[in-house]
Design a protein around this motif. Structure first.
Motif, short mmCIF file in Angstrom:
data_model
loop_
_atom_site.label_atom_id
_atom_site.label_comp_id
_atom_site.label_asym_id
_atom_site.label_seq_id
_atom_site.Cartn_x
_atom_site.Cartn_y
_atom_site.Cartn_z
N LEU A 103 -25.74 -42.68 -30.35
CA LEU A 103 -25.82 -44.06 -30.82
C LEU A 103 -27.25 -44.59 -30.92
CD1 LEU A 103 -22.85 -45.72 -28.89
CD2 LEU A 103 -22.91 -44.93 -31.26
N PHE A 104 -28.14 -44.16 -30.01
CA PHE A 104 -29.43 -44.83 -29.90
C PHE A 104 -30.65 -43.97 -30.21
CE2 PHE A 104 -26.56 -47.06 -26.90
CZ PHE A 104 -26.45 -48.24 -27.62
N ARG A 105 -30.48 -42.69 -30.41
CA ARG A 105 -31.65 -41.85 -30.69
C ARG A 105 -31.77 -41.60 -32.19
NH1 ARG A 105 -34.13 -40.15 -26.04
NH2 ARG A 105 -32.80 -40.06 -24.21
N ALA A 106 -32.95 -41.12 -32.58
CA ALA A 106 -33.22 -40.80 -33.99
C ALA A 106 -32.29 -39.68 -34.44
CB ALA A 106 -34.68 -40.38 -34.13
N PRO A 107 -31.89 -39.67 -35.69
CA PRO A 107 -32.43 -40.47 -36.79
C PRO A 107 -31.77 -41.84 -36.97
CG PRO A 107 -31.02 -38.78 -37.70
CD PRO A 107 -31.06 -38.57 -36.21
N GLY A 108 -30.70 -42.16 -36.24
CA GLY A 108 -30.11 -43.48 -36.38
C GLY A 108 -28.73 -43.56 -35.75
N PRO A 109 -28.15 -44.77 -35.72
CA PRO A 109 -26.84 -44.96 -35.12
C PRO A 109 -25.76 -44.05 -35.70
CG PRO A 109 -27.86 -47.07 -35.62
CD PRO A 109 -28.71 -46.01 -36.24
N PHE A 110 -24.97 -43.46 -34.82
CA PHE A 110 -23.90 -42.53 -35.15
C PHE A 110 -24.41 -41.24 -35.78
CE2 PHE A 110 -21.45 -46.30 -34.43
CZ PHE A 110 -20.29 -45.83 -33.85
N GLN A 111 -25.71 -41.07 -35.83
CA GLN A 111 -26.30 -39.84 -36.37
C GLN A 111 -27.36 -39.28 -35.43
OE1 GLN A 111 -27.91 -40.76 -40.20
NE2 GLN A 111 -26.00 -41.63 -40.93
N GLY A 112 -27.52 -39.92 -34.26
CA GLY A 112 -28.56 -39.51 -33.33
C GLY A 112 -28.37 -38.09 -32.83
N HIS A 113 -29.47 -37.47 -32.53
CA HIS A 113 -29.45 -36.10 -32.02
C HIS A 113 -29.47 -36.12 -30.50
CE1 HIS A 113 -31.31 -34.47 -36.01
NE2 HIS A 113 -30.17 -35.13 -36.18
N VAL A 114 -28.66 -35.28 -29.89
CA VAL A 114 -28.60 -35.17 -28.44
C VAL A 114 -29.82 -34.38 -27.96
CG1 VAL A 114 -27.30 -34.18 -26.51
CG2 VAL A 114 -26.10 -35.33 -28.37
N VAL A 115 -30.44 -34.86 -26.90
CA VAL A 115 -31.59 -34.18 -26.32
C VAL A 115 -31.08 -33.12 -25.35
CG1 VAL A 115 -33.64 -34.45 -24.88
CG2 VAL A 115 -33.08 -36.20 -26.58
N ASP A 116 -31.42 -31.87 -25.63
CA ASP A 116 -31.10 -30.74 -24.75
C ASP A 116 -32.41 -30.18 -24.23
OD1 ASP A 116 -28.31 -30.84 -25.13
OD2 ASP A 116 -28.45 -29.67 -26.97
N MET A 117 -32.35 -29.56 -23.03
CA MET A 117 -33.60 -29.07 -22.46
C MET A 117 -33.46 -27.89 -21.50
SD MET A 117 -32.26 -31.46 -20.35
CE MET A 117 -32.55 -32.93 -21.23
N ILE A 118 -32.29 -27.54 -21.09
CA ILE A 118 -32.13 -26.47 -20.10
C ILE A 118 -31.67 -25.20 -20.79
CG2 ILE A 118 -30.97 -25.74 -17.98
CD1 ILE A 118 -30.46 -28.81 -17.48
N SER A 119 -32.45 -24.14 -20.63
CA SER A 119 -32.13 -22.86 -21.25
C SER A 119 -32.13 -21.78 -20.16
CB SER A 119 -33.17 -22.53 -22.33
OG SER A 119 -32.89 -21.28 -22.91
N LEU A 120 -31.08 -20.99 -20.12
CA LEU A 120 -30.98 -19.92 -19.13
C LEU A 120 -31.41 -18.59 -19.71
CD1 LEU A 120 -27.52 -20.85 -17.58
CD2 LEU A 120 -29.79 -21.52 -16.79
#
Length: 168
Positions: A103-120
């Motif tokens: 909802l709140f991240r780029a590129p915009g509402p209902f299109q935002g990309h989820v921030v991932d960061m943990i890789s095994l």
């Protein structure tokens, strides 16, 4: 109800704090190796679901989340079990954590990309998906719910096996 709400709130807060720290402290394409290479912190913005599935349908994921939240709301009416409250709280918190990104991240509402960061085992998810705290909460919550269901623990605090004996 309080255990479910506290679990969900804790999951969302920890997820959002970690995402904020990672977006400020990590650079995409520059993974940080920790625990001798067992874990890497690799900033990635994912428009899809797990393993980047459904990347072209980002708008669907908030709708799915709303269905999950509604289902949990329905289940809460008979909830009297602390383990079930934790399981459902983890699922709810994980779903809401990723919904916040959508909802709140780029590129915009209902299109935002989820921030991932943990890789095994590799910096770019070569051996397993790159994921975040919300994904972990969702996964653990679902596994816990399946285990509770398989062992006969009911959401109202009873046990399925004892009910069968009572009705016989």
């Amino acid at each position: 109800m309080a255990v479910l709400a506290a679990t969900a709130l804790l999951a969302v807060v920890v997820d959002q704090i970690v995402k904020e720290l990672c977006t400020k402290g990590l650079t995409e394409g520059e993974p940080v190796r920790i625990l001798g290479g067992l874990v890497y912190l690799s900033l990635l913005r994912n428009s899809g679901a797990a393993f980047s599935l459904g990347s072209g349908y980002t708008w669907v994921f908030p709708l799915v989340t709303l269905v999950v939240v509604g289902w949990i709301g329905f289940m809460v009416r008979k909830l009297r079990s602390v383990p079930w409250a934790i399981a459902l709280g983890l699922v709810l918190g994980g779903a809401l954590g990723n919904l916040g990104d959508r909802l709140f991240r780029a590129p915009g509402p209902f299109q935002g990309h989820v921030v991932d960061m943990i890789s095994l085992f590799g910096p770019y998810g070569e051996y397993f998906a790159v994921f975040n705290i919300a994904d972990s909460c969702l996964s653990v919550g679902v596994v816990l719910a399946v285990l509770l269901e398989l062992t006969g623990r009911q959401r109202d605090g009873g046990r399925a096996s004892s009910r069968k004996a009572e009705t016989a």
